[in-house]
Design a protein around this motif. Structure first.
Motif, PDB file in Angstrom:
ATOM      1  N   ASP A   1      -8.805   1.372   0.909  1.00 63.56           N
ATOM      2  CA  ASP A   1      -8.150   2.145   0.550  1.00 63.56           C
ATOM      3  C   ASP A   1      -9.048   3.597   1.363  1.00 63.56           C
TER       4      ASP A   1
ATOM      5  N   LEU B   1       0.814  -1.215   0.157  1.00 64.67           N
ATOM      6  CA  LEU B   1       0.112  -0.410   0.318  1.00 64.67           C
ATOM      7  C   LEU B   1       1.115   1.241  -0.090  1.00 64.67           C
TER       8      LEU B   1
ATOM      9  N   TYR C   1      -4.833   2.205   4.046  1.00 64.40           N
ATOM     10  CA  TYR C   1      -6.056   0.903   3.984  1.00 64.40           C
ATOM     11  C   TYR C   1      -6.762   0.580   5.768  1.00 64.40           C
TER      12      TYR C   1
END
Length: 436
Positions: free
Chosen positions: A322, A15, A327
């Motif tokens: 997200d 991420l 996240y």
């Protein structure tokens, strides 16, 4: 729950710490009928599992920036989406059958741990990709999402051709080899989420409700070969400080779960196949639970106590997705100003008019900021002028499946037709019009 995934995702480097902003020009969109708009959304979103699937395994990548890392849970939602694709004419029955055979054949040879797959694997080799340092073995919840999908596939392909027969038999073989009882950690009255040959039970995560894991308990008790005792449900799942609720929010009673219900995916993942219409046990009416959870989530966005830009009766839906930094599991008690389209769209069976209202806002008003090759991007925040640029399998799949359950009940009918599921629900003392 997905709440524990966040740190693991960041540590795994999957991420961005700060998601990117996209600049789009707004374009006027042709006005479509409600039915045509639903079909368009289903088809675009289905393409994530069809066109973006891994070329070797046919499984779904975790997200668009990790094409070689496939996810078992999201792929379970994906196999259900393929059935929708056949029914809606996006692909032919033969095309869907061939893809599903590819997937099932790959799952046969992929890493597994007492018949339970890992959370992530390499889409070309089937080798486990650790979700975190110690989470490098079986993931009983992700595997439950996959088995929920595979059982629907088995019930769908009832033809006598060699291909359909092979597909059914292989799914049944995989299902029969899953050792749900192993994941009770030597017969304890609770399911444990993880086991690893390298780290044993060191993740030490017993699964207590209420959250998205209901389907794992139902499958564990329903297993024809390695069943767990119904005690795990009543003495494990139903025993926690956040299982029973019973309070009212905005005048609506919430039988189970966290204050205000928590993120909306609790009302989706277990219920892609498990039909909540008239489904009851000693703890709750699951239609009331899911509908009221959805209505509470929506009403919170209308009330908008933090005064975020965009929140309204047209623009609502808080769930895990997200965010502009990382996240996160968005909910009324963890509100960062981020709306996630899957929250409202996967709630179509519960709130069809309100979900359509949100769909039209996302499609016509937010427009190209949010709409791309595989449907709606994962999330957005009008307060921060932030719009995601990624798709996540775990969020895309429920959109396709739950819109179809609203339109035809397809996946609910298939899953509830499984004789093993009927028997398991009876063992747990569930009642439902779908239980014969």
């Amino acid at each position: 729950m997905r709440l524990i995934w966040i740190g693991c995702l960041l540590l795994a480097g999957l991420l961005p710490v700060q998601a990117q902003k996209k600049q789009h020009k707004d374009t006027r969109r042709e006005q479509l009928s409600d039915s045509a708009l639903l079909t368009l959304v289903q088809q675009r979103t289905f393409n994530y599992f069809w066109k973006f699937a891994h070329p070797v395994s046919g499984l779904a990548p975790e997200r668009t920036v990790t094409p070689d890392t496939v996810t078992i849970g999201g792929s379970g939602f994906g196999v259900m989406s393929i059935l929708v694709g056949i029914e809606r004419g996006f692909i032919t029955r033969e095309q869907g059958l061939d893809r599903l055979l590819k997937i099932v054949n790959f799952l046969f040879t992929a890493n597994h741990y007492h018949g339970i797959w890992p959370h992530w694997m390499n889409g070309a080799t089937g080798q486990t990709i650790p979700f975190s340092r110690k989470d490098d073995g079986g993931d009983v919840v992700e595997s439950a999402f996959m088995f929920q999908g595979l059982l629907c596939v088995r019930q769908y392909f009832t033809g006598s051709s060699e291909k359909e027969t092979v597909l059914r038999n292989k799914i049944t073989w995989l299902w029969n080899e899953a050792e749900w009882s192993w994941y009770t950690r030597d017969g304890q009255p609770v399911l444990y989420w993880h086991w690893s040959p390298n780290n044993g039970w060191s993740m030490n995560h017993p699964i207590h409700g209420y959250n998205e894991c209901l389907i794992a308990y139902i499958l564990a008790v329903a297993s024809p070969t390695y069943p767990a005792s119904p005690k795990i449900y009543h003495e494990g799942w139903a025993m926690s400080n956040y299982f029973k609720n019973g309070k009212k929010y905005y005048g609506m009673k919430l039988p189970l779960g966290f204050d205000y219900g928590g993120p909306l995916f609790f009302a989706h993942y277990s219920f892609l196949g498990l039909d909540p219409r008239g489904l009851k046990d000693r703890y709750a009416d699951y239609w009331e639970q899911n509908r009221n959870h959805t209505l509470i989530n929506r009403q919170y966005c209308i009330e908008n106590p933090k005064k975020y830009k965009g929140y309204s009766a047209d623009c609502w839906g808080l769930t895990a997705s997200d965010s502009y930094q990382f996240y996160d599991a968005h909910s009324p008690t963890n509100d960062l100003g981020v709306i996630t389209p899957t929250a409202a769209l996967s709630s179509f069976p519960y709130t069809p008019e309100y979900s359509m209202q949100a769909l039209k806002y996302f499609y016509y008003k937010v427009g190209d900021h949010l709409w791309g090759e595989y449907g709606f991007y994962d999330a957005f925040s009008e307060s921060r002028n932030w719009f995601d640029y990624q798709y996540l399998a775990i969020d895309q799949g429920p959109i396709v499946v739950m819109i179809e359950n609203y339109r035809s009940g397809l996946l609910w009918k298939l899953f509830m037709s499984c004789p093993e599921i009927q028997a398991g629900l009876k063992k747990l003392e569930f009642t439902s019009p779908a239980i014969q």
